[in-house]
Every structure is written in structure tokens, then in C-alpha cells.
Write a protein that holds these residues in place. Structure first.
Motif, short mmCIF file in Angstrom:
data_model
loop_
_atom_site.label_atom_id
_atom_site.label_comp_id
_atom_site.label_asym_id
_atom_site.label_seq_id
_atom_site.Cartn_x
_atom_site.Cartn_y
_atom_site.Cartn_z
N ALA A 33 -13.87 -5.36 -31.48
CA ALA A 33 -13.85 -4.54 -30.27
C ALA A 33 -13.37 -5.39 -29.10
CB ALA A 33 -15.23 -3.98 -29.99
N MET A 34 -12.71 -4.71 -28.18
CA MET A 34 -12.24 -5.39 -26.97
C MET A 34 -12.63 -4.55 -25.77
SD MET A 34 -8.53 -6.84 -28.26
CE MET A 34 -8.44 -8.14 -27.02
N GLY A 35 -12.83 -5.21 -24.66
CA GLY A 35 -13.29 -4.47 -23.48
C GLY A 35 -12.69 -5.00 -22.20
N PRO A 88 -9.94 2.62 -3.44
CA PRO A 88 -10.30 1.31 -2.88
C PRO A 88 -11.50 0.68 -3.59
CG PRO A 88 -9.76 2.83 -1.13
CD PRO A 88 -9.75 3.63 -2.40
N GLU A 89 -12.41 1.49 -4.06
CA GLU A 89 -13.58 0.93 -4.75
C GLU A 89 -13.26 0.38 -6.13
OE1 GLU A 89 -13.28 3.97 -3.33
OE2 GLU A 89 -14.34 5.52 -4.50
N ASP A 90 -12.04 0.54 -6.59
CA ASP A 90 -11.60 -0.09 -7.84
C ASP A 90 -11.17 -1.54 -7.62
OD1 ASP A 90 -10.04 3.00 -8.69
OD2 ASP A 90 -11.92 2.22 -9.50
N THR A 91 -11.12 -1.96 -6.36
CA THR A 91 -10.73 -3.33 -6.05
C THR A 91 -11.70 -4.32 -6.67
OG1 THR A 91 -9.64 -2.72 -3.97
CG2 THR A 91 -10.42 -4.99 -4.18
N ALA A 92 -11.18 -5.24 -7.46
CA ALA A 92 -12.01 -6.21 -8.17
C ALA A 92 -11.12 -7.16 -8.96
CB ALA A 92 -12.96 -5.50 -9.13
N VAL A 93 -11.73 -8.19 -9.48
CA VAL A 93 -11.08 -9.00 -10.51
C VAL A 93 -11.41 -8.36 -11.85
CG1 VAL A 93 -10.92 -11.25 -11.61
CG2 VAL A 93 -11.24 -11.09 -9.13
N TYR A 94 -10.37 -8.09 -12.62
CA TYR A 94 -10.53 -7.43 -13.91
C TYR A 94 -10.43 -8.46 -15.03
CZ TYR A 94 -10.47 -2.81 -11.84
OH TYR A 94 -10.79 -1.68 -11.12
N TYR A 95 -11.40 -8.40 -15.94
CA TYR A 95 -11.47 -9.34 -17.05
C TYR A 95 -11.39 -8.59 -18.37
CZ TYR A 95 -13.53 -12.46 -13.54
OH TYR A 95 -13.77 -13.23 -12.44
N CYS A 96 -10.67 -9.15 -19.32
CA CYS A 96 -10.75 -8.62 -20.67
C CYS A 96 -11.66 -9.52 -21.50
CB CYS A 96 -9.38 -8.46 -21.32
SG CYS A 96 -8.58 -9.97 -21.80
N ALA A 97 -12.21 -8.95 -22.55
CA ALA A 97 -13.16 -9.69 -23.38
C ALA A 97 -13.08 -9.18 -24.80
CB ALA A 97 -14.57 -9.52 -22.82
N VAL A 98 -13.49 -10.03 -25.72
CA VAL A 98 -13.51 -9.70 -27.13
C VAL A 98 -14.93 -9.81 -27.66
CG1 VAL A 98 -12.76 -10.38 -29.43
CG2 VAL A 98 -11.15 -10.45 -27.54
N ASP A 112 -17.85 -12.18 -26.67
CA ASP A 112 -17.84 -13.59 -27.05
C ASP A 112 -16.76 -14.43 -26.38
OD1 ASP A 112 -18.62 -11.84 -29.74
OD2 ASP A 112 -19.87 -13.61 -29.43
N TYR A 113 -15.66 -13.80 -26.06
CA TYR A 113 -14.55 -14.52 -25.42
C TYR A 113 -14.10 -13.72 -24.20
CZ TYR A 113 -14.35 -17.16 -29.76
OH TYR A 113 -14.66 -17.94 -30.84
N TRP A 114 -13.70 -14.48 -23.17
CA TRP A 114 -13.31 -13.86 -21.91
C TRP A 114 -12.01 -14.46 -21.39
CZ3 TRP A 114 -16.14 -10.03 -19.39
CH2 TRP A 114 -17.39 -9.73 -19.96
#
Length: 124
Positions: A33-35, A88-98, A112-114
Motif C-alpha cells: 500500500a502507498m499513501g 487555501p486550506e490544502d496548503t501544506a508539504v505533501y509526503y508520500c509513504a509506503v 515504513d518509508y517516507w
């Protein structure tokens, strides 16, 4: 060595669309899975969306449901986040992860991984 690299962030106006990509390397992630998560200034990191190993099962935070779409291309070891009707409230740093399991979860500590993150800024 596992590496996740996000791309596609930027500055957009409210109502615009933006697509993020996350390329994974170091191992095959087809079975996992990825997120996507995000962190706004002064706030905790929060769940945005996740996709199961096969791509058919997805999960979204209520705040983005109907506006964001997560998808994956296992041949390319890449996960995508298409963001429409940005606010505007979507403003953020976006990270993917596994997550080293087949099914999605929303909890940060299940992953587990970012990646290092990509900035998305939505102006009003």
C-alpha cells in the motif's frame, strides 16, 4: 536502499488543479500500500489518501474526498495524487509513504518509508 521522491508541487490559485507524483526505488512496491500525507505549518502531519497494492482499493480523508484522486502505476513504481478544486486550506508539504503490507491504513506509524515532501501552496 529505498527512496521515495515526490514531485509536482507548486504555487496555484484556489480552484486550480495540481498533480503530484512519487517515484519509488530500491525495491518493488507492487505488493504494498502507498499513501499521501500532508503537513501544514504549525499542524501535525495528517492522512490524505491511500491506495492498496492492486490499485482498486482507495481511501480518502473527508476533507479531500471528491476533489483528490490517488492512483498508481506498478510498472513504474509510482503513485500519483491528482488534486482538483484546490483550496487555501490544502496548503501544506505533501509526503508520500509506503506501507509494507497490502492494505491501506490511515495511521502515520503504519507506514515504513517516507519521501522528503513537496510543497503545495494554494493562494486565495
Amino acid at each position: 536502499q529505498v527512496q521515495l521522491v515526490e514531485s509536482g508541487g507548486g504555487l496555484v490559485q484556489a480552484g486550480d488543479s495540481l498533480g503530484l507524483s512519487c517515484a519509488a526505488s530500491g525495491r518493488t512496491f507492487s505488493w504494498y500500500a502507498m499513501g499521501w500525507f500532508r503537513q501544514a505549518p504549525g499542524k501535525e502531519r495528517e492522512f490524505v489518501a491511500a491506495i492498496g497494492w492492486g490499485g482498486s482499493l482507495t481511501d480518502y480523508a473527508d476533507s479531500v474526498k471528491g476533489r483528490f484522486t490517488i492512483s498508481r502505476d506498478n510498472a513504474k513504481n509510482t503513485v500519483y495524487l491528482q488534486m482538483n478544486s484546490l483550496k487555501p486550506e490544502d496548503t501544506a508539504v505533501y509526503y508520500c509513504a509506503v506501507r509494507l503490507a497490502a492494505h491501506t491504513r490511515r495511521e502515520i506509524n503504519e507506514y515504513d518509508y517516507w519521501g522528503q515532501g513537496t510543497q503545495v501552496t494554494v493562494s486565495s
